[in-house]
Design a protein around this motif. Sequence first.
Motif, short mmCIF file in Angstrom:
data_model
loop_
_atom_site.label_atom_id
_atom_site.label_comp_id
_atom_site.label_asym_id
_atom_site.label_seq_id
_atom_site.Cartn_x
_atom_site.Cartn_y
_atom_site.Cartn_z
N PRO A 277 -14.68 45.57 51.53
CA PRO A 277 -16.12 45.31 51.61
C PRO A 277 -16.86 46.14 50.55
O PRO A 277 -16.34 47.16 50.10
CB PRO A 277 -16.49 45.81 53.01
N THR A 278 -18.04 45.68 50.18
CA THR A 278 -18.80 46.39 49.15
C THR A 278 -19.41 47.67 49.72
O THR A 278 -19.87 47.71 50.86
CB THR A 278 -19.86 45.45 48.57
N LYS A 279 -19.37 48.72 48.89
CA LYS A 279 -19.80 50.04 49.34
C LYS A 279 -21.13 50.41 48.69
O LYS A 279 -21.26 50.38 47.47
CB LYS A 279 -18.72 51.03 48.95
N TYR A 280 -22.12 50.72 49.50
CA TYR A 280 -23.43 51.16 49.01
C TYR A 280 -23.59 52.65 49.32
O TYR A 280 -23.26 53.08 50.41
CB TYR A 280 -24.54 50.41 49.74
N SER A 281 -24.09 53.40 48.37
CA SER A 281 -24.30 54.83 48.65
C SER A 281 -25.78 55.10 48.89
O SER A 281 -26.60 54.18 48.86
CB SER A 281 -23.80 55.66 47.48
N GLU A 282 -26.12 56.36 49.10
CA GLU A 282 -27.52 56.74 49.34
C GLU A 282 -28.40 56.39 48.15
O GLU A 282 -29.56 56.06 48.30
CB GLU A 282 -27.66 58.25 49.58
N SER A 284 -28.24 53.89 46.19
CA SER A 284 -28.33 52.47 45.85
C SER A 284 -29.68 51.90 46.26
O SER A 284 -30.22 52.24 47.30
CB SER A 284 -27.22 51.69 46.54
N VAL A 286 -30.98 48.00 46.36
CA VAL A 286 -30.60 46.62 46.08
C VAL A 286 -31.59 45.67 46.73
O VAL A 286 -31.85 45.77 47.93
CB VAL A 286 -29.17 46.32 46.59
N ASN A 287 -32.16 44.80 45.94
CA ASN A 287 -33.11 43.82 46.47
C ASN A 287 -32.83 42.45 45.89
O ASN A 287 -32.53 42.32 44.72
CB ASN A 287 -34.54 44.18 46.08
N VAL A 291 -24.18 39.76 46.19
CA VAL A 291 -23.17 40.75 45.85
C VAL A 291 -21.84 40.35 46.48
O VAL A 291 -21.77 40.10 47.68
CB VAL A 291 -23.59 42.15 46.35
N VAL A 296 -18.94 48.70 44.10
CA VAL A 296 -19.39 50.03 44.50
C VAL A 296 -20.75 50.21 43.86
O VAL A 296 -20.88 50.18 42.63
CB VAL A 296 -18.41 51.12 44.00
N GLN B 284 -22.39 38.25 49.88
CA GLN B 284 -23.53 38.65 50.71
C GLN B 284 -24.86 38.46 49.96
O GLN B 284 -24.91 38.61 48.74
CB GLN B 284 -23.37 40.10 51.14
N ILE B 286 -28.55 39.94 49.70
CA ILE B 286 -29.40 41.07 50.06
C ILE B 286 -30.83 40.66 49.74
O ILE B 286 -31.15 40.35 48.60
CB ILE B 286 -29.03 42.32 49.23
N GLU B 287 -31.68 40.64 50.75
CA GLU B 287 -33.03 40.13 50.54
C GLU B 287 -34.01 41.20 50.05
O GLU B 287 -33.71 42.39 50.08
CB GLU B 287 -33.52 39.49 51.84
N ASN B 293 -28.29 52.12 52.80
CA ASN B 293 -27.84 53.49 52.53
C ASN B 293 -26.44 53.68 53.05
O ASN B 293 -26.18 53.48 54.22
CB ASN B 293 -28.73 54.48 53.27
N ARG B 294 -25.54 54.12 52.19
CA ARG B 294 -24.18 54.48 52.59
C ARG B 294 -23.63 53.55 53.67
O ARG B 294 -23.53 53.90 54.84
CB ARG B 294 -24.14 55.93 53.08
N SER B 295 -23.29 52.34 53.26
CA SER B 295 -22.78 51.36 54.22
C SER B 295 -21.74 50.49 53.56
O SER B 295 -21.66 50.45 52.33
CB SER B 295 -23.93 50.48 54.72
N LEU B 296 -20.96 49.81 54.38
CA LEU B 296 -20.01 48.82 53.88
C LEU B 296 -20.46 47.46 54.37
O LEU B 296 -20.76 47.30 55.56
CB LEU B 296 -18.60 49.10 54.41
N VAL B 297 -20.49 46.47 53.48
CA VAL B 297 -20.96 45.14 53.85
C VAL B 297 -19.99 44.10 53.31
O VAL B 297 -19.55 44.18 52.16
CB VAL B 297 -22.38 44.88 53.30
N ASN B 298 -19.67 43.12 54.12
CA ASN B 298 -18.70 42.10 53.72
C ASN B 298 -19.36 40.75 53.40
O ASN B 298 -20.56 40.58 53.58
CB ASN B 298 -17.64 41.95 54.84
#
Lengths: 368, 387
Positions: A277-282, A284, A286-287, A291, A296, B284, B286-287, B293-298
């Motif tokens: 799965p795609t990893k977002y950090s603090e 990031s 994204v709007n 993705v 990453v 995915q 993303i709107e 923040n610091r998450s995993l999304v599939n």
Amino acid sequence: MHTVMGLINLEHEHDFSNQLTGSRCGAAIPFGGRYRLIDFTLSNMAKSNINEVAIFTRSKYRSLLDHLGSGADWDLDRRQGGLFILPPDWNDPHDISQGDLKHFHNNQDYFERSSAEYVLVSGSQFITNTVYHDFFQHHLDTNADVTLLTTTYDELLPEHKQCMKACVDEDGTVYSVKQDSTCKHIFSGVYLIRKSLLLELVEECIANYKNHFFLDGVIANSDRLNIQAYNYQGDSSIINSVESYYRQNMALLDRQSYKQLFEKNNPVLTKVGNQAPTKYSESSIVNRSIVATGCVIDGQVENSVLFRGVHVSEGAVIKDSIIMQRCVIEPGAYLENVIIDKDVTITKDQVLKGAKEHPFIIAKREKV
Amino acid sequence: MKKECVTMLLAGGAGTRLGALTKNLAKPAVPFGGRYRIIDFALSNCLHSRMHTVGVLTQYSPLILHKHIGVGKPWDLDQKEDGLTILSPYTVTNGGNWYLGTADSITKNINYIEQYDPEHLIVISGDHIYHMDYDKLLQHHKQKEAEATISVLEVPWEETSRFGILNTTDNLRIYDFEEKPVNAKSNLASMGIYVFNWKTLRNYLEEDAKSSTSSHDFGKDIIPTMLADNCRLFAYRFEGYWKDVGTIESYWEAHMDLLKEEQPFSLDSDSWRTYSHDSNLAPQLIEETATINRSLVNNGCIIAGKLDHSILFENVEVEKDSIINQSIIHPGARIGKNVELERVIVQENVTIPDHTKIIAQQDEEPIVLSHTVGQKDADAAISHTIQ
């Protein structure tokens, strides 16, 4: 629909002729975050229970072969039927055929051997998510020799200009095909024909030194063939230029269009990649973006499409862009209106800007 | 045909301590890490360790597990001669029975193993999250000329009472095994991963089957008997991340581990990728209103709300003004508008209606939502939080 075989004919397809098609054919161009253009047509065929599909391709087909493999991802690795990729293998010394007729001529035995009664022919540039059952039924109901899948658009876009348009009378019969916009029905490149008729017309075309099966074999005979139009109502688009490619990618950022093309119960099939799965950090932000998995994201992404395994570093900004597989965007880089092909590295603090109508393209594997 | 080594993957356990997560699902089939099921880690380890003859023992609630494993294609185990075989309990002319314990499940499949006439048998479990090269374990076993080798992990001394602890000589020869000791003499815990010389094990299994007092379990019966007989038992030290996600708390913790800055365990290692099924969902979306923040999304997720330290499996939709904090959302869940979730596990296809607030306090077990929350439940949950 088990008596129908599919044929994806890439022979007369318009080449984008730019960096994106430097080493691949148009059908293999990556689209929508994880697909290639051909996936849409191939999925539609597979989901319509067409379990035998042939592909005519002449050049730059390596990435296409790699993508399609045995066809397993479309359930086309079959004991009966299956996927047949037919690149040029032309050994007949008496062969006088030209254009796509060369493909038909050299694969005549393939068509004869198949038990299918009908052939559904398509290109790769008509993008929609559908099944062909109603289309086939319409073909049977109207007792047609050939049925063209056509559609109409509220607004005529530049990419529609180079499409063929079908002139249709009030009972749905096609009497001619033109390129100018005097006729409203845009031909999708998808049509149905009886296999025996197809083979007959192929022979006729070759004997008369013709080079375009659809125009010379089908349309030129509209006076004696019953050619019908089936007007497709579903959401669709045509991608045949960089401009339309860019615009249609961006259109998917609208939830409504996204949901229409990527209907959950009817997914578009493509080669499976098995990424995390795609990893977002603090850091990031994204709007309004699409993705794919395996990314990453530590930087900012806005109005953009990211393919699998893209790394966006902290402080990097991506706006209105398409970033393909495994690209690395280093810290401080700024991208706007760009299309970046696979495996590209955008180095630290690099700034690249294109225009909406003319996105800036970076070719595969470059380091900028 | 002869194979040097056959692997038996134990996947029949009920995982009762996982409560609602294993109500209708075998523990190895419980979703993990945003796109996997727990068994994917063991199966991917088999692929990377080049263990191509794998028997998967299933028993408890196997429907989804069987469907997931299929013929083993995602793990290259769809092979002509050996590959993956699902081994479920069966009947024969004189009856037949359920698998009574871990050892019994192997005993009942002696015929499967004998087809390959192996020298060694590896026994692993489908319940754990780890990356491990089983071939290194096998080489260690051969080098020590052991009759059985147990893979061990150093655990913190204060946790020794939760594990089966092995006491070894400096040479790693095992001389004592204690199940959940109060005063442990060592901190080497058994990971439930074994290599046996097949002929030796076979004798012990056949003897064990005759015993009416045995619980037919490797840890409780077979290993202690072998030790009593002075067999050559050795320990193999495994170094790396290993987690038994046996409880809801540890299941939740293992997910939070995936999000740490310095991850103890990485899902996106290119050299040791974990394979699974792919449902072919779109990337995915993303709107505009999303914050992540610091998450995993599939794949297949549509995010309009805020995610913080959370893990979203495929096809989850989060509407705007919602906040998902330290939570795990299983495939197909729908989170309405203005919802607040904290330390919550939302199960497959559950819908959380608009304006729901469900928070598990830091000192309580994360809350599992296993059916669609109605307004009544939501109110109850709110009053629960206020307390």
